[in-house]
Design an enzyme around this catalytic site. Structure first.
Site, mmCIF file in Angstrom:
data_model
loop_
_atom_site.group_PDB
_atom_site.id
_atom_site.type_symbol
_atom_site.label_atom_id
_atom_site.label_comp_id
_atom_site.label_asym_id
_atom_site.label_seq_id
_atom_site.Cartn_x
_atom_site.Cartn_y
_atom_site.Cartn_z
ATOM 1 C CG ASP A 8 -1.924 1.159 1.772
ATOM 2 O OD1 ASP A 8 -2.404 1.140 0.835
ATOM 3 O OD2 ASP A 8 -1.611 2.014 2.090
ATOM 4 C CD GLU A 48 -2.639 2.299 -3.418
ATOM 5 O OE1 GLU A 48 -3.781 3.347 -3.280
ATOM 6 O OE2 GLU A 48 -1.820 2.318 -2.570
#
Length: 730
Positions: free
Chosen positions: A408, A461
């Site tokens: 993330d 990401e």
């Protein structure tokens, strides 16, 4: 002070023991030689009398002061303690008669920051040590003056089990006999200036209490009986660039709820049955879970974790999480976890100022504080911190057989000026904005993870144009296997949200992604982030009447599955949920039960997954320019796109044609690369998908008439707001 003639403790030592501020308790407590005899010193504030029991015989330990006792025992003999007080009697093994558990090699690797199985050294481990069963606790707190383990087994009293400092590593350890699963515990730490800190959960703990309670819980993670051997042997082929990868992203707390039991979420074991069966039936290849490492606040969805080594107790203990992974593997599904090494919350029981200093985080907020999320940033340049995170990645991959990690907020790690104004960040040693330490950490994590577990995949990401995110480390890249294509997602959703009459002015938003589509190994993500915070649902983004909204969404999914790149779809999007995702409730299964249009979208996604997996032309060269060729990329006035997808030499090619206007176009000639019959293998306007059932009656025959730069062509019916996929019939 009560009088004893020969006890070996001076008044200062007694005072520090009674106040719980002795930094070397093992030098005093337990058995020690003094004056030619063996003395046992014990501290038990609940006792009025104390004895050491050797071979069944009591040897009184006279009271010194408070709960502190000391007396002689037979030499070099095992003993246990017997306390009496308040009319009761109790017996237990003395934690201070046990030697260290950590080895010299552990200490060396911990000090060097290269202990790749960190979780086997630190944390709370149920084990047999020197003939007794108990739990070994170990924690890194190098600047602490004293660390104690406290819990429901010692009345949360930091005076009872102060720990042993291990050399210069900053690690403290203790073996507490008779303690095991599922006792609760924390660490009580006295900081470098003598201050008593808030009690801390275990950074390497394997379990936690149910939030809002914050203690760690002893969990014995040994001895799970995996049944996924075949999957583990074969999974490397499932993650290759030429493999079909279609990911179903799930927030486990809101996928489905058990309303008969107060609306609780499914447990890991229930999900192992229901979720696994559903994802397999829908044709997905992987499940991806929003973070499942322990987190205190439900509203963070797991993205502000406190217990990186603890599967959240919300859905069950660690072995039951393994049941879910094992069941997925046996069903042929991979399991990915969202992983959050970019930042951590400021909760008092977490990592913030863990030992009274900025241990895991930077001291300067210009380096160590995320303004957007009110979180702290790991000090990636500190070897022990990088080791903590690299080992955590390995822990999920090796202990829990997770197949990959979706990392993330990578962009926030790459740049020191991420979401900061001038003067709010510190340049790197070269004066630049790149976070060199974070880059080194990510390369180390990826190289180590792939090196030790060759069959896994990591996914970034990452929303910027940072080069080489999915390039190998030895080629100068970050070493991720795949990268989310955030630019493609933003552009195409912006286009689809427009009224069709205006789309011709934004045609480039659907084609621009092909300029860089093969610069990385991309995943096309329609994730949870696209259906929260006022963004509405996927079907809600689409313009027009209800029928047109559904048709637009079906056409978009056909476009997505025909486009180069692996696929990811968030739960609820696969059936066109009307409302925005709400983490406090389950997704709208009633829509599927009562709405034929929702069942049509759901069937479309199932069929797209089936087609995508079956046709190498649609997946084998997702990351190679040789797998894609434009037929028509410039027809902005009609909002029509057409392209060829190719696999390898003997794979029949596919042609994808999109019509993003509500106008049916009959006899619209489309160029084709090869002669023969082209079978219409997908039509998003089919009646089974709640469409108008317009199309080409099963296929078209290529004519030897050059068109759109292709040697052959065929007139086609292009239904309104639709995507068609044709396959050459060989």
């Amino acid at each position: 002070m009560a009088a004893t003639s020969q006890h070996p403790l001076d008044p200062g030592t007694v005072s520090r023991l009674l106040s719980g501020r002795h930094d070397d308790p093992f030098s005093v407590l337990g058995p020690h030689r003094h004056g030619g005899a063996t003395w046992v010193t014990a501290f038990d504030p609940g006792a009025e009398q104390m004895a050491a029991v050797v071979d069944g015989k009591e040897h009184p330990l006279p009271r010194i002061e408070g709960g502190l006792f000391s007396g002689q025992v037979p030499e070099e003999r095992p003993y246990h303690l017997r306390g009496r007080g308040d009319g009761g009697q109790w017996e237990y093994d003395d934690a201070y008669r046990f030697g260290p558990v950590l080895t010299d090699l552990d200490e060396y690797l911990l000090g060097e920051g290269t202990h790749l199985r960190l979780w086997e050294a630190l944390g709370a481990h149920v084990r047999v040590h020197q003939g007794a069963i108990g739990t070994h606790f170990a924690v890194w707190a190098p600047n602490a003056r004293r660390v104690s383990v406290v819990g429901d087994f010692n009345a949360w009293d930091g005076r009872r089990h102060p720990m042993r400092r291990r050399g210069g590593t900053g690690v403290w350890e203790i073996f507490v006999p008779g303690v095991g699963e599922p006792h609760c515990y924390k660490y009580e730490i006295i900081g470098p200036h003598g201050e008593l800190l808030p009690q801390k959960a275990d950074p390497v703990g394997f379990g936690s209490q149910h939030p809002p309670e914050t203690a760690s819980v002893i969990r014995d993670i040994r001895g799970y009986g995996w049944k996924d051997g075949r999957w583990m042997q074969e999974r490397a082929n499932r993650h290759r660039r030429d493999a079909p990868i279609s990911i179903y992203e799930v927030h486990l707390g809101s996928w489905k709820r058990v309303w008969a039991e107060g609306g609780r979420p499914l447990s890991y074991r229930e999900a192992a049955v229901e979720l696994v069966a559903y994802a397999k039936d829908m044709g997905f290849t992987h499940l991806e879970f929003l973070p499942l490492s322990e987190y205190p606040f439900d509203g963070s969805w797991g993205y502000q974790p406190v217990g990186l080594y603890a599967p959240t107790i919300r859905f069950g203990p660690p072995h039951e999480f393994r049941d879910l992974v094992d069941a997925a593997h046996q069903a042929g599904l991979g399991v990915l976890l969202d992983w959050v090494p970019a930042h951590f919350p400021t909760d008092a029981h977490g990592l913030a100022r863990f030992d009274g200093t900025h241990l895991y985080e930077h001291s300067d907020p210009r380096e160590g504080f995320h303004q957007d999320w009110n979180t702290l940033i790991y000090n990636f340049g500190r070897q022990e911190v990088a080791n903590f995170l690299v080992a955590n990645a390995l822990y999920w991959l090796e202990e829990h057989h997770v197949d990959g990690l979706r990392v993330d907020a990578v962009a926030s790690m790459l740049y020191r000026d991420y979401s900061r104004k001038a003067g709010e960040w510190i340049p790197n040693v070269h004066g630049g904005r790149e976070n060199l330490e974070a880059i080194d950490f990510m390369r180390r994590m990826n190289a180590t993870a792939y090196g030790r577990n060759p069959g896994i995949m990591t996914v970034a990401e990452e929303s910027t144009a940072f080069p080489g995110v999915s390039a190998p480390v030895d080629a100068g890249g970050l070493g991720f296997g795949y990268k989310w294509n955030m630019g493609w997602m933003n552009d195409t959703l912006s286009y689809m949200s427009r009224e069709p009459i205006h789309r011709k002015h934004h045609h480039h938003q659907m084609t621009f992604g092909l300029h860089y589509a093969f610069s990385e190994n991309f995943v096309l993500p329609i994730s949870h982030d696209e259906v929260v915070h006022g963004k509405g649902s996927m079907v809600g983004k689409m313009p027009g009447s209800w029928w047109e909204k559904c048709a637009n969404l079906r056409a978009y999914y056909g476009f997505m599955w025909g486009h180069p790149g692996k696929k990811l779809l968030f739960m609820g999007c696969e059936f066109g949920q009307r409302g925005e995702w709400n983490h406090r409730a389950q997704i709208d299964w009633d829509a599927v039960a009562h709405g034929p249009e929702h069942r049509g979208i759901q069937r479309l996604v199932r069929d797209l997954n089936t087609l995508y997996r079956a046709e190498p032309a649609l997946h084998a060269r997702d990351s190679e320019p040789e797998g894609f060729q434009w037929i028509e990329g410039g027809d902005a006035d009609n909002s029509i796109l057409a392209w060829v997808r190719r696999g390898f030499e003997n794979d029949p090619p596919c042609v994808v044609v999109c019509n993003f206007t509500p106008v049916e176009r009959r006899d619209h000639r489309i160029g084709l690369p090869l002669p023969g019959r082209w079978i219409e293998v997908m039509n998003t306007d089919a009646a089974i998908y709640y469409g108008g059932n317009r199309g080409n009656q099963g296929g078209v025959l290529a004519e030897e008439r050059g068109w759109m730069g292709q040697p052959f062509s065929a007139p086609m019916t292009l239904p309104p707001l639709s995507t068609l996929i044709f396959k050459l019939d060989r």
